[in-house]
Design a protein around this motif. Structure first.
Motif, PDB file in Angstrom:
ATOM      1  N   ARG A   9      -6.588  16.155  -8.627  1.00  0.00           N
ATOM      2  CA  ARG A   9      -6.542  15.430  -7.348  1.00  0.00           C
ATOM      3  C   ARG A   9      -6.498  13.919  -7.579  1.00  0.00           C
ATOM      4  N   PHE A  10      -5.591  13.284  -6.865  1.00  0.00           N
ATOM      5  CA  PHE A  10      -5.349  11.852  -7.070  1.00  0.00           C
ATOM      6  C   PHE A  10      -5.209  11.145  -5.724  1.00  0.00           C
ATOM      7  N   SER A  11      -5.752   9.918  -5.646  1.00  0.00           N
ATOM      8  CA  SER A  11      -5.528   9.075  -4.469  1.00  0.00           C
ATOM      9  C   SER A  11      -5.620   7.613  -4.909  1.00  0.00           C
ATOM     10  N   ALA A  12      -4.934   6.752  -4.194  1.00  0.00           N
ATOM     11  CA  ALA A  12      -4.964   5.315  -4.489  1.00  0.00           C
ATOM     12  C   ALA A  12      -4.410   4.575  -3.275  1.00  0.00           C
ATOM     13  N   THR A  13      -4.700   3.291  -3.207  1.00  0.00           N
ATOM     14  CA  THR A  13      -4.154   2.443  -2.146  1.00  0.00           C
ATOM     15  C   THR A  13      -3.044   1.579  -2.732  1.00  0.00           C
ATOM     16  N   ILE A  14      -1.917   1.582  -2.051  1.00  0.00           N
ATOM     17  CA  ILE A  14      -0.758   0.786  -2.466  1.00  0.00           C
ATOM     18  C   ILE A  14      -0.683  -0.465  -1.592  1.00  0.00           C
ATOM     19  N   TYR A  15      -0.533  -1.622  -2.224  1.00  0.00           N
ATOM     20  CA  TYR A  15      -0.410  -2.887  -1.507  1.00  0.00           C
ATOM     21  C   TYR A  15       0.910  -3.565  -1.872  1.00  0.00           C
ATOM     22  N   ARG A  16       1.520  -4.192  -0.906  1.00  0.00           N
ATOM     23  CA  ARG A  16       2.657  -5.064  -1.205  1.00  0.00           C
ATOM     24  C   ARG A  16       2.156  -6.265  -2.005  1.00  0.00           C
ATOM     25  N   THR A  17       2.903  -6.652  -3.021  1.00  0.00           N
ATOM     26  CA  THR A  17       2.562  -7.860  -3.763  1.00  0.00           C
ATOM     27  C   THR A  17       2.785  -9.097  -2.903  1.00  0.00           C
ATOM     28  N   HIS A  18       3.802  -9.033  -2.047  1.00  0.00           N
ATOM     29  CA  HIS A  18       4.094 -10.142  -1.133  1.00  0.00           C
ATOM     30  C   HIS A  18       3.999  -9.603   0.292  1.00  0.00           C
ATOM     31  N   PRO A  19       2.837  -9.722   0.925  1.00  0.00           N
ATOM     32  CA  PRO A  19       2.622  -9.152   2.261  1.00  0.00           C
ATOM     33  C   PRO A  19       3.573  -9.738   3.301  1.00  0.00           C
ATOM     34  N   THR A  20       3.891  -8.897   4.282  1.00  0.00           N
ATOM     35  CA  THR A  20       4.737  -9.342   5.388  1.00  0.00           C
ATOM     36  C   THR A  20       3.918  -9.877   6.546  1.00  0.00           C
ATOM     37  N   GLY A  21       2.611  -9.581   6.522  1.00  0.00           N
ATOM     38  CA  GLY A  21       1.761  -9.962   7.643  1.00  0.00           C
ATOM     39  C   GLY A  21       1.538  -8.832   8.611  1.00  0.00           C
TER      40      GLY A  21
END
Length: 325
Positions: A141-153
């Motif tokens: 079982r795997f989970s993680a949070t993905i974030y944009r390196t350059h957020p759009t807002g």
């Protein structure tokens, strides 16, 4: 003549423009600007997105920056689209595999059950990052949070939860070829896969010798893990029964009477007691009442515990022969 020169020098509207920058310039809206007239006029849309600029706004922009726009009209429309690269499921599978292996060479099997395609700048070398990683290597079982390196807002677009299963490579026994149900197996029917990354359940077999004489319960395909629930053994030799112990080398054939010390299926190696010598030998079951002793095996003396167990397991109405054939 003056009007003709003005029409040649006047700017013209670009009805559709694709940009790669994160800002919109005046030249993205108007062509044929005067030298030095171009400048940044605002932020670009998110990668893959578009903005539409109507006639009234275009006229206001042209007036604000002194653009001589000859064909200006309230009904004009300009569309600016920012180029983008789609991060699809295949991208995230490889991203997770790279991140969890930490640059190593051990293969991982990644199966994502939830992901969100993201559109990012086409020239962004590191478009996303991963944090809050949780990976149970036993269950996968795997989970993680993905974030944009350059957020759009836009908080709904700048991060999301990624879930699925990840399995590390394991050393398992797999079938060497496709086999049909009721096949009696030998060690040549299986092989060891040192880097198996498929899903595994309980009961995976690891010893090729342990499948000798086992029978397949259903069809299997090449490369499929060997599970104990796929096999069953038909017992042909029963513990405590009188048997013949055969020993054969080139030019010599010997036989002695004995008793089986354990149940055995066809082709399986079992222990047996040589009644005449009192030694315990190991042999391969060749029939319900005979084993063939391996010339490389070594007989060992029986002890009181072995004899007691043999006596206790002996069936009624059976009698061991006591002489060589």
């Amino acid at each position: 003549m003056t009007f003709h020169v003005a029409s040649v020098c006047a700017a013209t509207l670009r009805s559709a423009t694709v940009i790669t920058s994160n800002t919109v310039r005046l030249s993205d809206l108007f062509a044929d600007l005067e030298p030095g007239e171009d400048r940044v006029i605002g932020p670009a849309p998110a990668p893959g997105a578009s903005i539409h600029v109507g006639g009234g706004q275009l006229i206001a922009i042209a007036d604000q920056f002194g653009v001589d726009w000859i064909d200006q009209s309230p009904s004009a429309l300009a569309t600016i689209t920012r180029a983008g690269r789609l991060l699809d499921k295949e991208f995230f599978v490889e991203f997770v595999r790279r991140s969890l292996s930490d640059g190593g060479t051990d293969p991982l099997s990644v199966d994502l059950v939830d992901f969100h395609p993201l559109m990012v700048a086409p020239d962004d070398p590191k478009p996303v990052t991963m944090s809050d990683v949780s990976w149970d290597q036993r269950s996968g079982r795997f989970s993680a949070t993905i974030y944009r390196t350059h957020p759009t807002g836009d908080v709904t677009q700048d991060s999301f939860m990624l879930t699925g299963t990840v399995h590390a490579a394991q050393r398992v026994l797999v079938f060497a070829r496709a086999l049909s149900a009721d096949t009696v197996l030998s060690s040549s029917d299986v092989r060891v896969d040192d880097a198996y990354v498929g899903r595994l359940s309980d009961g995976v077999m690891t010893d090729a010798g342990g499948i000798e004489g086992m029978t397949l319960m259903h069809n299997v395909v090449a490369g499929q893990p060997v599970l104990d629930r796929d096999l069953h053994r038909s017992v042909v030799m029963h513990k405590g029964n009188p048997i013949l112990i055969a020993f054969t080398v080139p030019g010599i054939h010997l036989a002695a009477t004995g008793r089986a010390l354990e149940d055995g299926g066809d082709g399986q190696y079992v222990h047996a007691l040589n009644v005449g010598s009192g030694m315990i030998v190991t042999g391969r079951v060749t029939s319900a009442s005979e084993i063939q002793v391996d010339s490389r095996s070594t007989a060992v003396p029986s002890n009181s515990n072995a004899l007691r167990l043999l006596t206790a397991s002996a069936r009624p109405n059976t009698r061991a022969e006591s002489s060589f054939r």
